[in-house]
Enzyme design. Structure first.
Site, PDB file in Angstrom:
ATOM      1  N   THR A   1       1.258  -0.863   0.311  1.00 43.37           N
ATOM      2  CA  THR A   1       0.302   0.030  -0.072  1.00 43.37           C
ATOM      3  C   THR A   1       0.771   1.660  -0.167  1.00 43.37           C
ATOM      4  OG1 THR A   1       0.309  -0.813   2.377  1.00 43.37           O
ATOM      5  CG2 THR A   1      -2.097  -1.136   1.194  1.00 43.37           C
TER       6      THR A   1
ATOM      7  N   THR B   1      -1.552  -2.091   5.729  1.00 40.36           N
ATOM      8  CA  THR B   1      -2.502  -1.768   6.097  1.00 40.36           C
ATOM      9  C   THR B   1      -2.607  -0.596   5.473  1.00 40.36           C
ATOM     10  OG1 THR B   1       0.039  -1.760   7.699  1.00 40.36           O
ATOM     11  CG2 THR B   1      -1.077  -0.114   7.301  1.00 40.36           C
TER      12      THR B   1
ATOM     13  N   GLU C   1      -1.201  -6.474  10.514  1.00 38.06           N
ATOM     14  CA  GLU C   1       0.118  -7.087  10.572  1.00 38.06           C
ATOM     15  C   GLU C   1       1.530  -6.030  11.536  1.00 38.06           C
ATOM     16  OE1 GLU C   1       1.038  -9.879  11.031  1.00 38.06           O
ATOM     17  OE2 GLU C   1       2.268  -8.923  12.043  1.00 38.06           O
TER      18      GLU C   1
ATOM     19  N   CYS D   1       7.487   1.414   6.637  1.00 31.65           N
ATOM     20  CA  CYS D   1       5.851   1.509   7.085  1.00 31.65           C
ATOM     21  C   CYS D   1       6.093   3.150   7.680  1.00 31.65           C
ATOM     22  CB  CYS D   1       5.890   0.066   7.970  1.00 31.65           C
ATOM     23  SG  CYS D   1       6.001  -1.352   7.671  1.00 31.65           S
TER      24      CYS D   1
HETATM   25  N1  LIG Z   1       6.968  -3.948   5.689  1.00 32.52           N
HETATM   26  C1  LIG Z   1       6.858  -4.405   6.963  1.00 32.52           C
HETATM   27  O1  LIG Z   1       7.738  -4.327   8.354  1.00 32.52           O
HETATM   28  C2  LIG Z   1       5.191  -4.586   7.350  1.00 32.52           C
HETATM   29  C3  LIG Z   1       4.873  -4.261   8.339  1.00 32.52           C
HETATM   30  C4  LIG Z   1       3.854  -4.854   8.399  1.00 32.52           C
HETATM   31  C5  LIG Z   1       2.496  -4.279   7.686  1.00 32.52           C
HETATM   32  N2  LIG Z   1       2.777  -3.727   6.464  1.00 32.52           N
HETATM   33  C6  LIG Z   1       1.913  -4.203   5.551  1.00 32.52           C
HETATM   34  O2  LIG Z   1       1.911  -4.746   4.735  1.00 32.52           O
HETATM   35  C7  LIG Z   1       1.285  -4.480   3.300  1.00 32.52           C
HETATM   36  C8  LIG Z   1       2.654  -5.693   2.647  1.00 32.52           C
HETATM   37  O3  LIG Z   1       3.602  -5.154   2.854  1.00 32.52           O
HETATM   38  P1  LIG Z   1       5.209  -5.859   2.168  1.00 32.52           P
HETATM   39  O4  LIG Z   1       6.535  -4.504   2.649  1.00 32.52           O
HETATM   40  O5  LIG Z   1       5.070  -7.540   2.085  1.00 32.52           O
HETATM   41  O6  LIG Z   1       4.930  -5.598   0.657  1.00 32.52           O
HETATM   42  P2  LIG Z   1       6.274  -5.736  -0.688  1.00 32.52           P
HETATM   43  O7  LIG Z   1       6.082  -4.310  -1.595  1.00 32.52           O
HETATM   44  O8  LIG Z   1       7.676  -6.534   0.012  1.00 32.52           O
HETATM   45  O9  LIG Z   1       4.739  -6.897  -1.226  1.00 32.52           O
HETATM   46  C9  LIG Z   1       4.170  -7.387  -1.998  1.00 32.52           C
HETATM   47  C10 LIG Z   1       3.742  -8.004  -2.785  1.00 32.52           C
HETATM   48  O10 LIG Z   1       2.419  -8.082  -3.304  1.00 32.52           O
HETATM   49  C11 LIG Z   1       2.644  -8.511  -4.573  1.00 32.52           C
HETATM   50  N3  LIG Z   1       1.589  -8.143  -5.257  1.00 32.52           N
HETATM   51  C12 LIG Z   1       1.264  -6.412  -5.480  1.00 32.52           C
HETATM   52  N4  LIG Z   1      -0.261  -7.091  -6.203  1.00 32.52           N
HETATM   53  C13 LIG Z   1      -0.285  -8.486  -6.298  1.00 32.52           C
HETATM   54  C14 LIG Z   1      -1.785  -8.779  -6.763  1.00 32.52           C
HETATM   55  N5  LIG Z   1      -2.958  -8.726  -7.547  1.00 32.52           N
HETATM   56  N6  LIG Z   1      -1.847 -10.493  -6.316  1.00 32.52           N
HETATM   57  C15 LIG Z   1      -0.619 -10.901  -6.036  1.00 32.52           C
HETATM   58  N7  LIG Z   1       0.530 -10.461  -5.073  1.00 32.52           N
HETATM   59  C16 LIG Z   1       0.363  -9.387  -5.662  1.00 32.52           C
HETATM   60  C17 LIG Z   1       3.676  -8.160  -4.785  1.00 32.52           C
HETATM   61  O11 LIG Z   1       4.564  -8.451  -6.110  1.00 32.52           O
HETATM   62  C18 LIG Z   1       4.731  -8.081  -3.919  1.00 32.52           C
HETATM   63  O12 LIG Z   1       5.702  -9.135  -3.201  1.00 32.52           O
HETATM   64  C19 LIG Z   1       1.807  -2.798   3.181  1.00 32.52           C
HETATM   65  O13 LIG Z   1       0.482  -2.663   3.258  1.00 32.52           O
HETATM   66  C20 LIG Z   1       2.393  -2.480   4.437  1.00 32.52           C
HETATM   67  O14 LIG Z   1       2.244  -1.883   4.946  1.00 32.52           O
HETATM   68  C21 LIG Z   1       4.590  -4.150   6.475  1.00 32.52           C
END
Ligand SMILES: NC(=O)c1ccc[n+]([C@@H]2O[C@H](COP(=O)([O-])OP(=O)(O)OC[C@H]3O[C@@H](n4cnc5c(N)ncnc54)[C@H](O)[C@@H]3O)[C@@H](O)[C@H]2O)c1
Length: 460
Positions: free
Chosen positions: A88, A123, A152, A264
């Site tokens: 996001t 998020t 998360e 984040c």
């Molecule tokens: N990274 C952190 O520490 C953390 C902690 C808590 C919450 N979050 C939240 O969790 C969410 C994900 O964060 P992240 O860091 O894992 O993101 P990221 O960018 O590392 O990974 C997202 C994944 O989703 C895939 N994707 C996108 N569109 C898709 C679709 N239509 N179908 C299938 N796969 C698809 C992308 O290819 C990518 O591999 C965000 O909202 C973030 O704010 C992240």
């Protein structure tokens, strides 16, 4: 009870969730649009650097409880629960880009078969879970589903450990069937005494932003006191000792440094600030957090330029650390890179090293050079700067580092090095949240100023 879980998105959160839920006994399929990633994950390559991830990935692939796929149809059709864990990202104005979440909802909708819980783990701003529900109902009016918000809270670098031992699991739902499936998914953790909090869907969405905003504000406030100590005296580590002893404040998350970063905090605080702008006069304090963090990074770069007193275009800096914190390869919104960018803009030449973030940093930063290790980064440098708190930097051979550097200044912006050992090696140490040695006399003069001004006014 084993639940059939399908996770959409295999980033830091989706992948961690997938391997951990499989390890807890669930039957997990993780889907991503990135086919190369799916191929590597299926072959046991964790793709990202995260402590303990590879072991769990390999073990659960072998057990058959975990598979990876880029075929949404089969993965969704089989699922009791589909969890959306896509990115996001922020738009330039701070507003959250929900394109990936909406696309995921559209991709899931046609394949839902039988009762399925659709859960958003990403998020997202309040109202997004319901929007996902509307998109699914519009695309597939016959779909039988219920919504579950499950934000998360894990931290990169300790993602596996934190997922398996959460301080709380949050489930936001209004349909008891969604809550029942959510409870079954987390039962192995709740059975071990981990707390599970149930809320409304909107409270769960808001709580995630509130938690990150509180934490970011805490760091920004502490760093403002580090700034003060650097200018007027005092040592932020001693100040932290005093703060920690106050049970209302507590000892955790009081880490002075170059500011917060990562994927984040900046994004989530920016999203809340954006939201507040739309609400008129809400969030006056919240809106100051990001500018305060940015000023901290600018100030630290200025501190290096002032102490080194070398014409900036001649200045060579050995930068140790590029990731936003230790034990991750993530350089998104890294404060280390923000400091480097300020130095670069002044004209300085940067030679940087990071134990795990080099590949990502090569994509994210231009016009700097990369070194094979810390000593190579220090070679010929007027100053060495520690920007990330890697364990590897705590164990440096400081005499060897000093021999490599051409200048004596070492800036420890994470306060990870042993003060006496650094000074014994022949460095002049500049710590975060403490005045630089050469500036202690100025400090006394600054502290004395207001009184002498008052006196001269009284005389005139
Ligand atoms: N990274 C952190 O520490 C953390 C902690 C808590 C919450 N979050 C939240 O969790 C969410 C994900 O964060 P992240 O860091 O894992 O993101 P990221 O960018 O590392 O990974 C997202 C994944 O989703 C895939 N994707 C996108 N569109 C898709 C679709 N239509 N179908 C299938 N796969 C698809 C992308 O290819 C990518 O591999 C965000 O909202 C973030 O704010 C992240």
């Amino acid at each position: 009870m084993s639940v059939k879980v399908t996770i959409v998105g295999t980033g830091y959160v989706g992948l961690t969730t997938a391997v951990c839920l499989a390890d807890l006994g669930h039957d997990v399929v993780a889907v991503d649009v990135n086919a190369e990633k799916i191929a590597r994950l299926s072959a046991g390559d964790p793709v990202i650097h995260e402590t303990g991830l590879k072991r769990l990935l390999v073990a659960n692939l072998a057990s058959g409880r975990l598979t990876f796929s880029n075929q949404m149809s089969d993965a969704v059709r089989r699922a009791d629960l589909v969890m959306i864990a896509v990115g996001t990202p922020p738009q330039a104005d701070g507003h959250v880009d929900l394109t990936f979440v909406e696309e995921a909802a559209d991709d899931i909708a046609p394949h839902l078969a039988g009762f399925t819980v659709v859960c958003v783990k990403s998020t997202v701003p309040a109202g997004t879970n319901r929007r996902v529900g509307e998109l699914i109902a519009y695309a597939n009016p016959r779909a039988d589903f219920a919504l579950l918000s499950n934000p998360e809270f894990l931290r990169e670098g300790r993602a596996i450990e934190e997922f398996m031992n959460p301080e709380r699991v949050v489930l936001g739902a209004e349909d008891p069937r969604a809550l029942a499936v959510g409870r079954a998914v987390y039962e192995p953790l709740t059975k071990r005494g981990r707390p599970l909090l149930t809320t409304s869907i909107e409270s769960a969405e808001v709580a995630k932003y509130a938690a990150n905003t509180f934490l970011a504000a805490r760091l920004a406030l502490l760093n403002e006191f580090a700034d003060i100590c650097e200018q007027v005296g005092g040592d932020i580590e001693e100040v932290v000792g005093v703060l920690s002893a106050d049970s209302r404040i507590g000892p955790h998350f009081l880490e002075p440094g170059p500011g917060f970063g990562g994927s984040c905090f900046p994004k989530d605080v920016g999203a809340v600030a954006y939201l507040c702008e739309g609400l008129g006069d809400a969030g006056g304090l919240i809106r100051t957090i990001l500018p305060s963090n940015a000023r901290r990074q600018q100030r630290l770069a200025r501190r290096i330029l002032e102490v080194c007193a070398v014409e900036p275009r001649q200045l060579r800096i050995g930068a140790l650390g590029l990731t936003f914190k230790a034990d991750t390869d993530d350089v998104r919104d890294s404060p280390a890179i923000a400091v480097i960018e300020h130095l670069k803009r002044a004209g300085a030449h940067i030679l940087a090293y990071d134990p795990a973030g080099m590949a990502n940093a090569r994509q994210a930063v231009t016009a700097i050079d990369f070194a094979g290790d810390a000593y190579e980064a220090a070679a010929g440098a007027h100053a060495v700067v520690v920007l990330t708190e890697w364990q590897e930097f705590r164990a440096l051979d400081l005499a060897k580092l000093r021999a490599a550097a051409s200048g004596p200044d070492l800036f420890d912006f994470r306060n990870v090095l042993d003060r006496q050992a650094v000074e014994r090696a022949g460095f002049i140490l500049h710590r975060t949240g403490a005045a630089s040695p050469s500036r202690r006399h100025d400090r006394v003069a600054v502290a004395a100023q207001p009184r002498s001004r008052q006196r001269s006014r009284a005389r005139s």
